[in-house]
Design a protein around this motif. Structure first.
Motif, short mmCIF file in Angstrom:
data_model
loop_
_atom_site.label_atom_id
_atom_site.label_comp_id
_atom_site.label_asym_id
_atom_site.label_seq_id
_atom_site.Cartn_x
_atom_site.Cartn_y
_atom_site.Cartn_z
N THR A 1 22.26 -29.25 25.42
CA THR A 1 21.84 -29.04 24.03
C THR A 1 22.69 -27.99 23.31
N MET A 2 23.43 -27.20 24.04
CA MET A 2 24.28 -26.17 23.44
C MET A 2 25.73 -26.62 23.58
N CYS B 1 17.02 -20.56 29.39
CA CYS B 1 17.13 -20.98 28.01
C CYS B 1 17.25 -19.75 27.12
N PRO C 1 28.53 -23.39 24.55
CA PRO C 1 28.00 -22.21 25.24
C PRO C 1 29.10 -21.18 25.46
N ALA D 1 23.43 -22.49 18.44
CA ALA D 1 22.46 -23.44 18.97
C ALA D 1 21.64 -22.79 20.07
N GLN D 2 20.42 -23.29 20.22
CA GLN D 2 19.51 -22.79 21.24
C GLN D 2 19.07 -23.94 22.13
N SER E 1 29.99 -28.63 25.80
CA SER E 1 28.76 -28.22 26.50
C SER E 1 29.02 -27.43 27.77
N SER F 1 25.21 -16.98 25.66
CA SER F 1 24.83 -17.30 24.29
C SER F 1 25.49 -18.61 23.90
N ASN F 2 25.58 -18.86 22.59
CA ASN F 2 26.22 -20.07 22.08
C ASN F 2 27.02 -19.72 20.85
N ASN G 1 24.49 -14.46 18.22
CA ASN G 1 23.46 -15.49 18.27
C ASN G 1 22.50 -15.22 19.43
N SER H 1 25.25 -26.87 29.42
CA SER H 1 24.06 -27.16 28.63
C SER H 1 24.20 -28.50 27.94
#
Length: 644
Positions: free
Chosen positions: A233-234, A189, A237, A285-286, A260, A280-281, A209, A231
């Motif tokens: 959530t990202m 993460c 990416p 976003a993380q 994603s 990274s993104n 980022n 990912s």
């Protein structure tokens, strides 16, 4: 592309002013409203300031300030500013102080502004120092002084497992599986991680980022990598592949993903080499992600069309051998359309010679001395791209180098491919550049094939139309070869790319195989034909032509077809007599040509073929003139007989 709302950090320190004046409400640093909820759930509010406390800061155009403050608990903060008054058009700068108080010198960390008529703005600030106080200075693009402001800050606490490798020097090691094996993956993460390097310009490889870092080392047969980041959530990416240097950050490859996923396949790399991967993104976003890396071996063939042929033998031996003592045999090797896989130029032609060849065929370093057609050079140094003169400007348009013979051991095989890595390479023709591969300059030409590129249009890649021709002649040894057992008259040639042994570091072409022309030395005693080489018969006669040699032998014979004669054997026959019955179908003599090959009965040695020419004459017709009628006891007129 980078999110255009997240502006690049202002590099020049902005001196805002030292002040200690206390003014009404939240119009100064000293009276700033504290944002205590750093989850973004509860926002801090304030009336709109009416004082020009610091002037315009960074990108701000308004002069009337409203101050908010928070103490960072993580490295990244997403800030949302909302104005209640229509047309307020909020803009804000995030600033820090040299002494972490209002009495220090302020520096702009980031600044956010939009165009048009709006009341809400947000932005993400990276690279915050945990425990440091930051101020959010809000102004109105049109200096509106009515309404209220609310500021929300989402500044999450770092996740312990997400920040242990958030610096290049603290990169985590990802051990790769061998070539041909499964992908090596890690779940990780970037929540709360430090930002990565942000290079000049807007580049795929920028990492402004939260970024985490990994180190990988390729295997001895690795030619390329497949890298993927996934990912939930990202949404965007990204990853960048660097060489193993945290100071210079030399970029190998980068991918900005969508949906994603960020995926790069068949990324050329060097074998036995350490690389750095930064994840990274694009949007800032993380979250959690998985990084997977697969090593690919080289199964590429660059020399896809080639031929090694014997074009002549001086004593008439079959082109495929066996060759007689002292016979000169001429070889030709051709390569058509060399394929520059992974930008591999052709770097070497390495021949292997059987032991039947006379030592006089070679010089002291093993090169054939009788070269009819030397290797040609195709590569030309290309013109410089637009801009300032490049290092090779003075020699652009000239030949890329020359082919030179080097003895065995002059070059070293770099990778585990056709040879094991570190193997001393055989003697052969190796290419030396007419420029310096390390600098590109026209001086400092290499003298060692290990430090040279191959024959190519430097610095361009992908020219797949280069053809090569090499012709040389070897002399077979004496009859002493038979007693010594040196009867191998084979020749083979193998090409090598400059990524296998030279200065180039991308593997390719290891699937290329040598081309071999097998042959042997003639050690038996061949029979010599002693029968006549010609004869003449009448049409429709049995030829009955006897075949003889100087030693007991068997014979095979075959006729070349003559459309004006019937009865000739145009398939191979055996026997000591040619027994064809030949009929001349015309009124003029015809020739039938036979090829006779003797084989000794003692050891099966094949002698040189003999050509036998048989002339077939047509049958004669008697012509007697006109008929006569006579009485008994009367004389007749003389009759003249003739043949046609």
């Amino acid at each position: 592309m980078k999110n255009r709302i997240i502006l690049k950090k202002i590099l020049v320190t902005f001196l805002m002013v030292l002040f200690s004046v206390i003014v009404n409400a939240q119009e100064t640093c000293a009276t700033a409203t504290t944002v205590s909820d750093l989850t973004g759930g509860t926002c801090a509010t304030s009336t709109v300031g009416t004082v020009n406390d610091v002037g315009s800061a960074g990108c701000e155009e308004g002069l009337l300030d409203t101050w908010f403050t928070f103490v960072a608990q993580g490295n990244t903060a997403t800030i949302d500013v909302t104005a209640s008054a229509a047309g307020f058009r909020p803009e804000f700068a995030v600033v820090s102080s040299s002494n972490n108080t209002c009495t220090g010198t302020f520096s702009v960390i980031n600044c956010f502004d939009l165009g048009g008529n709006y009341t809400v703005i947000n932005g993400t600030v990276n690279g915050l120092t945990i425990g440091t106080r930051y101020w959010i200075v809000v102004s109105s693009n049109g200096d509106v002084t009515t309404g209220n402001l609310s500021v929300c800050v989402n500044n999450p606490l770092p996740v312990a497992g997400c920040v242990d490798n958030d610096a290049c020097v603290d990169r985590a090691v990802l051990a790769l599986n061998p070539v041909g094996g499964a992908a090596a993956c890690v779940s990780d993460c970037n929540v709360g991680a430090n930002i990565g390097p942000d290079f000049a310009g807007n580049n795929c490889y920028d990492l402004p980022n939260p970024t985490v870092w990994y180190q990988i080392t390729t295997g001895p047969t690795t030619a390329s990598l497949n890298i993927s980041v996934n990912s939930a959530t990202m949404g965007t990416p990204e990853f960048t592949l660097f060489t193993n240097n945290c100071a210079t950050f030399s970029i190998v490859n980068c991918v900005e993903g969508t949906g994603s996923t960020a995926t790069g396949n068949n990324i050329p790399v060097a074998a036995n080499t350490t690389y750095i991967i930064a994840v990274s993104n694009v949007s800032g976003a993380q979250g959690n992600f998985s990084l997977c890396v697969t090593q690919n071996g080289d199964n590429s063939a660059c020399n896809t069309t080639n031929a090694l042929t014997v074009v002549s033998t001086s004593m008439g031996s079959p082109l495929a051998g066996p060759y007689q003592a002292g016979e000169q045999v001429t070889y030709q090797y051709t390569v058509t359309n060399w394929q520059q896989v992974n930008c591999n130029y052709i770097g070497a032609f390495v021949p292997t010679f059987g032991n039947c060849w006379d030592p006089s065929s070679f010089n002291a370093q093993g090169m054939p001395v009788n070269i009819g057609t030397p290797l040609n050079v195709n590569g030309v140094i290309q013109p410089c791209p637009p801009g300032p003169p490049c290092a090779y400007n003075a020699c652009s348009g000239t030949a890329a180098g020359t082919w030179n013979w080097f003895p065995a051991g002059s070059a070293t095989y770099n990778v585990a491919g056709y040879y094991p890595a570190g193997t001393a390479m055989p003697a052969g023709w190796y290419f030396l550049n007419s420029y310096n591969p390390a600098t590109g300059s026209c001086t400092g030409d290499p003298t060692d094939p290990d430090n040279s590129y191959g024959d190519g249009n430097f610095p361009a890649c992908g020219t797949n139309t280069f053809d090569y021709t090499l012709r040389f002649t070897l002399t077979a040894g004496s009859l002493a070869n038979c007693g010594a057992g040196t009867t191998d008259c084979s020749v083979s040639i193998k090409t090598f790319a400059d990524g296998e042994f030279g200065f180039w570091n991308n593997l390719g072409c290891t699937a290329d195989l040598p081309d071999t022309a097998p042959a042997s030395f003639l050690c038996c005693t061949p029979p010599i034909m002693t029968s006549l080489g010609s004869s003449t018969i009448c049409s429709n006669a049995n030829l009955n032509f006897p075949l003889t040699t100087d030693i007991p032998s068997t014979f095979s014979w075959v006729a070349a077809n003559n459309a004006n004669v019937s009865g000739e054997s145009t398939t191979i026959q055996t026997g000591a007599t040619i027994t064809d019955v030949l009929a001349n179908l015309t009124g003029v003599p015809q020739v039938v040509t036979y090829t006779v090959t003797p084989t000794s009965t003692a050891d099966g040695c094949i002698g040189l073929p003999q050509t036998v020419n048989i002339t077939v004459t047509p049958l004669n017709t008697i012509a007697s003139g006109t008929s006569q009628t006579v009485c008994i006891n009367s004389a007749i007129t003389n009759i003249t007989l003739a043949t046609t």
